[in-house]
Each structure stands twice: as C-alpha cells, then as structure tokens.
Motif scaffolding. Structure first.
Motif, PDB file in Angstrom:
ATOM      1  N   GLU A   1      -3.237  -4.803  -1.390  1.00 30.46           N
ATOM      2  CA  GLU A   1      -1.976  -4.399  -2.319  1.00 30.46           C
ATOM      3  C   GLU A   1      -2.247  -4.017  -3.615  1.00 30.46           C
ATOM      4  O   GLU A   1      -1.458  -3.133  -3.952  1.00 30.46           O
ATOM      5  CB  GLU A   1      -1.163  -5.749  -1.987  1.00 30.46           C
ATOM      6  CG  GLU A   1      -0.138  -6.246  -0.993  1.00 30.46           C
ATOM      7  CD  GLU A   1       0.397  -7.694  -1.151  1.00 30.46           C
ATOM      8  OE1 GLU A   1       0.096  -8.563  -2.026  1.00 30.46           O
ATOM      9  OE2 GLU A   1       1.070  -8.399  -0.081  1.00 30.46           O
ATOM     10  N   GLY A   2      -2.606  -4.793  -4.845  1.00 27.03           N
ATOM     11  CA  GLY A   2      -2.881  -4.268  -5.633  1.00 27.03           C
ATOM     12  C   GLY A   2      -4.332  -3.218  -5.814  1.00 27.03           C
ATOM     13  O   GLY A   2      -4.022  -1.960  -6.337  1.00 27.03           O
ATOM     14  N   ALA A   3      -5.101  -2.696  -4.468  1.00 26.18           N
ATOM     15  CA  ALA A   3      -6.062  -1.817  -4.526  1.00 26.18           C
ATOM     16  C   ALA A   3      -4.570  -0.355  -3.957  1.00 26.18           C
ATOM     17  O   ALA A   3      -4.670   0.201  -4.849  1.00 26.18           O
ATOM     18  CB  ALA A   3      -6.859  -1.895  -3.799  1.00 26.18           C
ATOM     19  N   ALA A   4      -3.846  -0.803  -3.155  1.00 27.92           N
ATOM     20  CA  ALA A   4      -3.189   0.297  -2.746  1.00 27.92           C
ATOM     21  C   ALA A   4      -1.684   0.622  -3.652  1.00 27.92           C
ATOM     22  O   ALA A   4      -0.959   1.376  -2.803  1.00 27.92           O
ATOM     23  CB  ALA A   4      -2.732  -0.048  -1.848  1.00 27.92           C
ATOM     24  N   SER A   5      -1.745  -0.630  -4.380  1.00 23.93           N
ATOM     25  CA  SER A   5      -0.700   0.203  -5.741  1.00 23.93           C
ATOM     26  C   SER A   5      -0.842   1.189  -6.348  1.00 23.93           C
ATOM     27  O   SER A   5      -0.536   0.986  -8.156  1.00 23.93           O
ATOM     28  CB  SER A   5      -0.344  -1.739  -6.323  1.00 23.93           C
ATOM     29  OG  SER A   5      -1.305  -1.795  -7.251  1.00 23.93           O
TER      30      SER A   5
END
Length: 447
Positions: A328-332
């Motif tokens: 989720e952090g990478a995709a944000s």
C-alpha cells in the motif's frame, strides 16, 4: 543422446503423458460402428486383470485388447527410455569411500525435533552431473521453512536432505560435462528438488556451478549463491535494473543477506540512488555495502516520509515481508510510473498451502492490473529463486573479482548434529531463526 535435467517435472511427464493420452484417445474414439451397445473400451484400463483371461469371440473386443497391449507396450518403452536417460553411477570409486555423513529429516516439524545426521551411501551421479566434496555449506531461511513443512506442496518427497548453498572440490564428473574438471574448486546453488549440501558429498548439475573466483574464501563462496542469485534475478532479470541507467532503488531490509547483495548489485550497476531500511545498529554496515541512505524503520513510516518529500523509486525490492502496508505504501506514490515492485516474501510468509496459493494468485493479478492502469504501466512481482544458474553465477563472480561484490559471513559452525539443530541460540539454525544474523550462517563440513 539428449541431456535431460530435472529442473522441470514436465520434462519427464510430457513424453509418457502424451503417449498415454494419444493412445487412450485413439482407443476410445475408434469404436466399430457395428457395436453401439458395447461399453466404452477405456473401462478395461481401470479394471484389474483376472488371473485367467478367456479369449473373447467378438473381433472388436480382440482388436481393443490388442490396442491395450500396444498402449502398455508404449508405456513400457517410455518408462524404459526414461530410466535409460537417467542411469546413474556410484561415486564410491572416485571419492574413495562408500558412505558419508549427511543431515536429513523423514518428517516435517521443528528443526530441533526432526533433523538427523546419519551415515548414508555416497551419491550417485548422471552424465550431466558432478560430485562435489563439500568444504562449506551455508543455510538460509528457506532451509528451515522446508524442514517445518512450509513448502510441502512443491517439495513433498521425504526423506529430505536440506542445504542449497555449497563450495568444495570436484571429485567426479559425468561424461557429458564440458566446463568442469576433477579437482576444480567450485560453488553453487542446488535446485529445490536436489538439495543436500549439509553432507560430505553432493551430486549436482554442472549447469548450476562455477569455479570459485581467485581470492574468494571457501566460506564466502558457500555463503554467496542463493542470496546473490535471488537479488540479481529480482533486480536485473525481473526488476529491469540496467547498467548505467541511473535508476533509483529502494531495498527493504538492507541488513538481511539478500538485502546486502541487493545493495552491492545496485551500486555496481550504477544506480543513481540506493536507499534501504534497517535498524540503527546496522546503518554503518549497509552504507559500507553501497547504501546512500539508511532509514530507521522502527521510528518512522518510511513511505509517508517518501511521499512528504516527493521521493519515488524505479525499483522497490522487498526482502522482509512486513505486511500489506508495504504494498500500500509503495502504490501510494513511492513506486514511480513504470517502476517495478519485486517481493521475495509476499505480504507475509506463511505455509504454502492451497489457500495461500489462491491468495497470492489473487494478489498478483489484481496488483498487476492496478500497476498497469493506475501506476503508468508499473509492475508487481512475487519472485522465488528455484535453483542456480552457471551463466548468472559467472556474472556475479566477475563482480567479486572486480571488488564490487562480497559475501558477508556472520558466523560459522562445525558439522555436527548438535551444532546444527540444537535449541540453543548459539547454534546454527536456531541463530538463523532468531532473525538477528548480519550476513550468512556457514557450516564447516570439512572443518
């Protein structure tokens, strides 16, 4: 004669399976039109043969029995061809002894409960294999996970001998081997179905080994293959890291053994920025291996910090599996448009059962679609290294010779059952499982 390997079971199953399928199809589809009431002929294949067989009067039944005989003969030929290709010879004459000490387990469970060391026959080897007298072996988290049964779906044959990584001296060479000679000092990574480096001798495919670079110690040579292959494949083959491209790389878990390799490979390939996560205790270590910046994951949300500073990366390499929050952090916004997210753990590593397979499949499909549609054609990958590759290992060995890559050995242990499987944290598997190793754990097989 063709040179078969066991890298893929389809190579064995396809010839026999195709023969059976085609003959059975021919058997069931060529029924004489004059006997519509007769049952399907393939039922004969599923019925045990009686002790005595009366010759049928119906010519069509005789024809069917002839076809069954042809089917069984074809199967026998295929099986015979399989065993002919895989004829193995003993290495006893070459190594000067008939038995060896080897670590093994006959059931799944805790390392301290199921691991055994016994005298076993020295290995047999085939025409494309060499026999290595093991000097040193290194252990990896995947080894104890296999022992615990976490990968029973893909490695289900017991008894099992653990150990992927090794270095040692070649004592016997199959007749089809072209690169390796008796007396060569080699290292490599065995394939997942041919492990067993925690033993005095190991038969291994020539295609997974390479001669140890000049100046590299035996322990370093044994420590390198699996983690180096994994990081090289994840970054270069899957992640698209290119020499001189000035890409930005984020390595999650830079003080892990795979993370250490990733830092050095990224720097050797000319990455413009190499950032990693680690504890403050390991900051100096990861910077010495090529990290431009080390972030303390314990006191900050690193993805929130990246978003706040507008920082993004072309490759994000996850070696730790810290949960859904990583993806989720990478995709944000931290994964750059067109960038590649590669994980060797998934969100969390657990037993690879049917539910986990379905979960991973769903994650891969949905996240790949999200990357394609929302992240400018970025990519999402869950990668597992199944075995060694001599050509890739040669590239890594050249980096070693150039001084751009080195294996970090944390601790080494004697080749004894107590040193390998004891519950005490001072022993090899227990120390590795505790999760505090700074580099690789090596077992000195020849002392």
């Amino acid at each position: 004669m063709p040179r078969w390997t066991v890298h893929n079971l389809d190579e064995y199953c396809m010839p026999l399976g195709t023969t059976v399928h085609l003959l059975a199809q021919w058997l069931s589809s060529s029924r004489p039109p004059s006997s519509p009431g007769r049952k399907g002929n393939t039922s004969l294949l599923l019925t045990p043969l009686p002790v005595s067989i009366a010759l049928p009067q119906d010519r069509s039944a005789i024809r069917d029995m002839g076809r069954i005989a042809a089917l069984l003969a074809a199967c026998a030929v295929a099986i015979g061809y399989f065993f002919h290709l895989n004829q193995a010879q003993s290495s006893a004459a070459a190594v000067g002894k008939s038995t060896m000490r080897a670590v093994h387990h006959a059931e799944y469970g805790a390392v301290s409960d199921v691991l055994r060391m016994s005298d076993m026959p020295v290995p047999t080897y085939r025409s494309w294999e060499v026999v290595v007298e093991v000097n040193d072996a290194s252990i990896n988290p995947v080894d104890y996970k296999i022992i615990q049964g976490a990968f029973f779906l893909i490695d289900f044959l017991l008894p099992h001998r653990p150990g992927f990584d090794f270095s040692g001296i070649v004592r016997a060479v199959g007749k089809d081997c072209a690169r390796i000679r008796v007396g060569d000092v080699v290292h490599g990574m065995a394939w997942v179905h041919k492990t067993g480096s925690l033993a005095e001798y190991l038969a291994v495919d020539e295609s997974v080994i390479n001669v140890v670079p000049e100046g590299m110690s035996s322990q370093e040579a044994a420590a390198m293959p699996l983690v180096a292959h994994t990081s090289f494949s994840s970054l270069v083959t899957v992640g698209g890291l290119r020499r001189g491209s000035h890409q930005k790389v984020l390595v999650l878990g830079g003080s892990s053994a795979t993370g250490m390799m990733a830092l050095q490979i990224s720097k050797a390939y000319g990455a413009a920025s190499v950032v990693t996560t680690c504890s403050p205790h390991n900051e100096a270590l990861v910077k010495s291996l090529g990290a431009d910046k080390a972030l303390n994951y314990r006191d900050q949300d690193i993805f929130e910090r990246m978003r706040a500073t507008g920082t993004s990366f072309d490759i994000i390499y996850d070696t730790v599996g810290a949960g859904l929050s990583v993806w989720e952090g990478a995709a944000s916004g931290v994964l750059a448009p067109g960038g590649q997210f590669v994980t060797i753990t998934g969100d969390v590593q657990r037993t690879l059962d049917l539910q986990d397979l379905l979960t991973r499949g769903y994650q891969i499909v949905t996240r790949k679609l999200y990357c394609l549609l929302a992240l400018g054609g970025a990519g999402y990958h869950q990668y597992t290294q199944p075995g060694g590759n001599a050509a890739e290992l040669a590239v890594l060995d050249r980096l070693v010779e150039e001084g751009a890559l080195k294996a970090v050995v944390d601790r080494s242990y004697e080749f004894s059952l107590e040193q390998i499987q004891s519950r005490g944290r001072t022993h090899s598997f227990a120390y590795l499982q505790a999760g505090h190793a700074r580099g690789k754990v090596v077992v000195r097989v020849r002392g």
